[in-house]
Design a protein around this motif. Structure first.
Motif, PDB file in Angstrom:
ATOM      1  N   GLY A   1       0.820  -1.212   0.000  1.00  0.00           N
ATOM      2  CA  GLY A   1       0.000   0.000   0.000  1.00  0.00           C
ATOM      3  C   GLY A   1       0.848   1.254   0.000  1.00  0.00           C
ATOM      4  N   SER A   2       1.896   1.275   0.815  1.00  0.00           N
ATOM      5  CA  SER A   2       2.787   2.437   0.863  1.00  0.00           C
ATOM      6  C   SER A   2       3.495   2.642  -0.470  1.00  0.00           C
ATOM      7  N   LEU A   3       3.946   1.543  -1.072  1.00  0.00           N
ATOM      8  CA  LEU A   3       4.616   1.646  -2.371  1.00  0.00           C
ATOM      9  C   LEU A   3       3.643   2.119  -3.450  1.00  0.00           C
ATOM     10  N   ALA A   4       2.418   1.585  -3.426  1.00  0.00           N
ATOM     11  CA  ALA A   4       1.429   1.997  -4.426  1.00  0.00           C
ATOM     12  C   ALA A   4       1.089   3.476  -4.290  1.00  0.00           C
ATOM     13  N   LEU A   5       0.958   3.945  -3.047  1.00  0.00           N
ATOM     14  CA  LEU A   5       0.645   5.355  -2.834  1.00  0.00           C
ATOM     15  C   LEU A   5       1.787   6.247  -3.297  1.00  0.00           C
ATOM     16  N   GLU A   6       3.007   5.812  -3.031  1.00  0.00           N
ATOM     17  CA  GLU A   6       4.177   6.609  -3.393  1.00  0.00           C
ATOM     18  C   GLU A   6       4.373   6.664  -4.905  1.00  0.00           C
ATOM     19  N   TRP A   7       4.089   5.546  -5.594  1.00  0.00           N
ATOM     20  CA  TRP A   7       4.370   5.459  -7.029  1.00  0.00           C
ATOM     21  C   TRP A   7       3.164   5.783  -7.918  1.00  0.00           C
ATOM     22  N   ALA A   8       1.948   5.461  -7.440  1.00  0.00           N
ATOM     23  CA  ALA A   8       0.780   5.595  -8.323  1.00  0.00           C
ATOM     24  C   ALA A   8      -0.368   6.369  -7.698  1.00  0.00           C
ATOM     25  N   GLY A   9      -0.162   6.931  -6.513  1.00  0.00           N
ATOM     26  CA  GLY A   9      -1.222   7.701  -5.885  1.00  0.00           C
ATOM     27  C   GLY A   9      -2.342   6.826  -5.349  1.00  0.00           C
ATOM     28  N   TRP A  10      -3.425   7.478  -4.924  1.00  0.00           N
ATOM     29  CA  TRP A  10      -4.514   6.747  -4.282  1.00  0.00           C
ATOM     30  C   TRP A  10      -5.198   5.776  -5.237  1.00  0.00           C
ATOM     31  N   GLN A  11      -5.268   6.106  -6.535  1.00  0.00           N
ATOM     32  CA  GLN A  11      -5.871   5.181  -7.499  1.00  0.00           C
ATOM     33  C   GLN A  11      -5.060   3.888  -7.588  1.00  0.00           C
ATOM     34  N   GLY A  12      -3.744   3.984  -7.407  1.00  0.00           N
ATOM     35  CA  GLY A  12      -2.928   2.776  -7.360  1.00  0.00           C
ATOM     36  C   GLY A  12      -3.247   1.925  -6.155  1.00  0.00           C
ATOM     37  N   VAL A  13      -3.504   2.577  -5.008  1.00  0.00           N
ATOM     38  CA  VAL A  13      -3.899   1.840  -3.798  1.00  0.00           C
ATOM     39  C   VAL A  13      -5.236   1.151  -4.027  1.00  0.00           C
ATOM     40  N   VAL A  14      -6.195   1.865  -4.631  1.00  0.00           N
ATOM     41  CA  VAL A  14      -7.513   1.282  -4.893  1.00  0.00           C
ATOM     42  C   VAL A  14      -7.392   0.064  -5.814  1.00  0.00           C
ATOM     43  N   ALA A  15      -6.517   0.143  -6.795  1.00  0.00           N
ATOM     44  CA  ALA A  15      -6.298  -1.005  -7.685  1.00  0.00           C
ATOM     45  C   ALA A  15      -5.773  -2.202  -6.895  1.00  0.00           C
ATOM     46  N   LEU A  16      -4.846  -1.952  -5.982  1.00  0.00           N
ATOM     47  CA  LEU A  16      -4.307  -3.021  -5.142  1.00  0.00           C
ATOM     48  C   LEU A  16      -5.415  -3.641  -4.287  1.00  0.00           C
ATOM     49  N   LEU A  17      -6.241  -2.805  -3.660  1.00  0.00           N
ATOM     50  CA  LEU A  17      -7.329  -3.299  -2.825  1.00  0.00           C
ATOM     51  C   LEU A  17      -8.272  -4.193  -3.635  1.00  0.00           C
ATOM     52  N   THR A  18      -8.623  -3.731  -4.819  1.00  0.00           N
ATOM     53  CA  THR A  18      -9.591  -4.458  -5.635  1.00  0.00           C
ATOM     54  C   THR A  18      -9.027  -5.797  -6.099  1.00  0.00           C
ATOM     55  N   LEU A  19      -7.771  -5.819  -6.499  1.00  0.00           N
ATOM     56  CA  LEU A  19      -7.139  -7.081  -6.919  1.00  0.00           C
ATOM     57  C   LEU A  19      -7.083  -8.077  -5.768  1.00  0.00           C
ATOM     58  N   ALA A  20      -6.755  -7.588  -4.574  1.00  0.00           N
ATOM     59  CA  ALA A  20      -6.685  -8.481  -3.418  1.00  0.00           C
ATOM     60  C   ALA A  20      -8.066  -9.056  -3.095  1.00  0.00           C
ATOM     61  N   GLY A  21      -9.084  -8.207  -3.104  1.00  0.00           N
ATOM     62  CA  GLY A  21     -10.433  -8.687  -2.830  1.00  0.00           C
ATOM     63  C   GLY A  21     -10.906  -9.674  -3.875  1.00  0.00           C
ATOM     64  N   ALA A  22     -10.638  -9.389  -5.149  1.00  0.00           N
ATOM     65  CA  ALA A  22     -11.050 -10.293  -6.221  1.00  0.00           C
ATOM     66  C   ALA A  22     -10.356 -11.647  -6.097  1.00  0.00           C
ATOM     67  N   GLY A  23      -9.082 -11.628  -5.711  1.00  0.00           N
ATOM     68  CA  GLY A  23      -8.371 -12.887  -5.509  1.00  0.00           C
ATOM     69  C   GLY A  23      -9.005 -13.723  -4.415  1.00  0.00           C
ATOM     70  N   SER A  24      -9.398 -13.082  -3.318  1.00  0.00           N
ATOM     71  CA  SER A  24     -10.049 -13.793  -2.229  1.00  0.00           C
ATOM     72  C   SER A  24     -11.389 -14.372  -2.675  1.00  0.00           C
ATOM     73  N   PHE A  25     -12.162 -13.589  -3.430  1.00  0.00           N
ATOM     74  CA  PHE A  25     -13.457 -14.071  -3.922  1.00  0.00           C
ATOM     75  C   PHE A  25     -13.279 -15.294  -4.822  1.00  0.00           C
ATOM     76  N   ILE A  26     -12.265 -15.274  -5.678  1.00  0.00           N
ATOM     77  CA  ILE A  26     -12.022 -16.408  -6.575  1.00  0.00           C
ATOM     78  C   ILE A  26     -11.666 -17.657  -5.781  1.00  0.00           C
ATOM     79  N   VAL A  27     -10.836 -17.503  -4.738  1.00  0.00           N
ATOM     80  CA  VAL A  27     -10.478 -18.657  -3.899  1.00  0.00           C
ATOM     81  C   VAL A  27     -11.729 -19.275  -3.292  1.00  0.00           C
ATOM     82  N   ARG A  28     -12.635 -18.438  -2.763  1.00  0.00           N
ATOM     83  CA  ARG A  28     -13.854 -18.966  -2.137  1.00  0.00           C
ATOM     84  C   ARG A  28     -14.814 -19.520  -3.181  1.00  0.00           C
ATOM     85  N   LEU A  29     -14.874 -18.897  -4.349  1.00  0.00           N
ATOM     86  CA  LEU A  29     -15.778 -19.358  -5.400  1.00  0.00           C
ATOM     87  C   LEU A  29     -15.374 -20.737  -5.902  1.00  0.00           C
ATOM     88  N   LEU A  30     -14.068 -20.987  -5.951  1.00  0.00           N
ATOM     89  CA  LEU A  30     -13.559 -22.269  -6.462  1.00  0.00           C
ATOM     90  C   LEU A  30     -13.423 -23.325  -5.371  1.00  0.00           C
TER      91      LEU A  30
END
Length: 407
Positions: free
Chosen positions: A366-395
């Protein structure tokens, strides 16, 4: 593997004041992990350092907590938990005091790691509450103590944000040390001795955890899914204060006030338990991970809104993903506790080790994403992590089948 010898079950109900005391101890100790998060913006300016280095403070705290759960939690089966709680409480007090007097970022990072390791006294208090309770009262007692733990997570950010803004971050760590020392003394004087439940050696206890991890696929799936959610959860909270300070020019009190959105977590626990009882925990994990992912992704809309509407959306998203994360956690505990009742504390320790590894990774990324890509980069990280968790539970297979599955 050497058998675990279960101690005699408690016969007398736990007095309400003792339950309150245990809940307070769990809350005060786990709160120590989160005090730093709303203060990161202040620490950057006060210590004259950069975002990446300050972001290591919550990262090391969470790494320490993961290590403490994995390496120290088994000692509760081998030694008197009352003594372990007292020792950890004393060491946690000293680590918080070290943070308060830190002269630079290096000392603060060392103290942060120590805080994480010793704050695992909360993971000794929860099983202690179960051991002290008769079977008929055990669920209620443990539930109350877990509520205290959740409130500690919730209120820690609010308290630290206010104290740091008006009195300074050093005062906050000093206040935290005083609170932990006080509750440790009360617990030491009030709790009875709790004899060891096994004669297994420490290496054998750790070895049994390895065998449990290898044996149960549902444990590994639950841990992976919850760890991925924790990446997003931690990345959000560890960068929020810095983003609010830089973009909206707010103080740490405002950042801390966002912690009130975590009230959804306390509400999610009983609701998720009820849904899991009626429909099974598997469906609740899918709903929870989906809700968290959608809440994370909603923040992509921030650039389209006015500043006031942006802050409102962040609050709504925080409520949504916190509800999803906590619902999924309660359901995952239901899944893993059904695998081997005699090993519940070790199963829980294994899953929470994964959770706090995810927390540490989330803080760092999160700190690296904020430093390099701003808050939208952090949001992208959050969304990817959540989607990965959903896929694990779905499968994942249905819990009724998975409960008996082994690798």
């Amino acid at each position: 593997m050497t058998a675990i010898h279960t101690p005699l079950t408690a016969e007398k109900p736990v007095a309400p004041r003792h339950v309150l005391m245990l809940a307070t101890g769990a809350g005060f100790s786990v709160a120590s992990i989160y005090y730093s998060q709303p203060m990161l913006g202040i620490l950057i300016a006060d210590l004259h350092t950069r975002i990446g280095l300050v972001g290591l403070i919550p990262t090391l705290t969470q790494i320490g907590y993961a290590l403490g759960i994995l390496l120290l939690a088994p000692l509760g089966d081998r030694h008197d938990r009352r003594g372990i709680i007292a020792i950890k409480g004393l060491l946690l007090t000293l680590a918080l005091l070290l943070s308060a007097v830190s002269g630079g970022i290096t000392m603060l990072l060392v103290a942060s790691l120590a805080i994480g390791i010793t704050a695992t006294m909360a993971q000794d208090i929860v099983p202690a509450s179960a051991a002290l309770s008769p079977a008929a009262q055990r669920g209620k007692t443990v539930g109350t103590v877990m509520t205290g733990l959740l409130l500690g997570i919730l209120l820690s950010r609010v308290l630290s944000g206010i104290v740091a803004e008006y009195f300074g971050w050093r005062v906050m760590f000093g206040v935290a040390a005083a609170m932990v020392m006080a509750i440790t003394l009360i617990l030491w004087r009030s709790l009875p001795a709790m004899p060891a439940s096994t004669r297994m050696s420490y290496p054998a206890l750790l070895g049994s955890m390895y065998h449990l991890w290898k044996k149960y696929r549902p444990l590994r799936r639950a841990t992976l899914a919850q760890a991925l959610l924790s990446v997003g959860f931690s990345a959000f909270w560890s960068t929020l204060a810095v983003m609010l300070h830089d973009v909206y020019h707010t103080g740490s009190a405002v950042a801390g006030a966002f912690g009130l959105a975590g009230a959804a977590g306390a509400l999610a626990a009983p609701l998720a338990g009820t849904l899991a009882d009626r429909h099974g925990p598997a469906i609740v994990t899918r709903i929870g991970t989906a809700l968290a992912t959608l809440s994370f992704a909603a923040m992509f809309l921030l650039p389209l809104l006015s500043p006031a509407a942006q802050l409102a959306l962040i609050v709504v998203s925080a409520i949504g993903f916190d509800f999803g994360v906590q619902s999924t956690l309660v359901s995952h505990q239901s899944i893993i506790f059904s695998l081997e009742p005699a090993a519940r504390s070790r199963l829980n320790a294994l899953m929470f080790t994964g959770v706090f590894i995810g927390m540490a990774v989330g803080s760092a990324l999160g700190s690296l994403a904020l430093e390099w890509a701003g808050w939208q980069g952090v949001v992208a990280l959050l969304t990817l992590a959540g989607a990965g968790s959903f896929i694990v539970r779905l499968l994942s297979p249905d819990t009724a089948q998975a409960a008996h599955a082994a690798a």
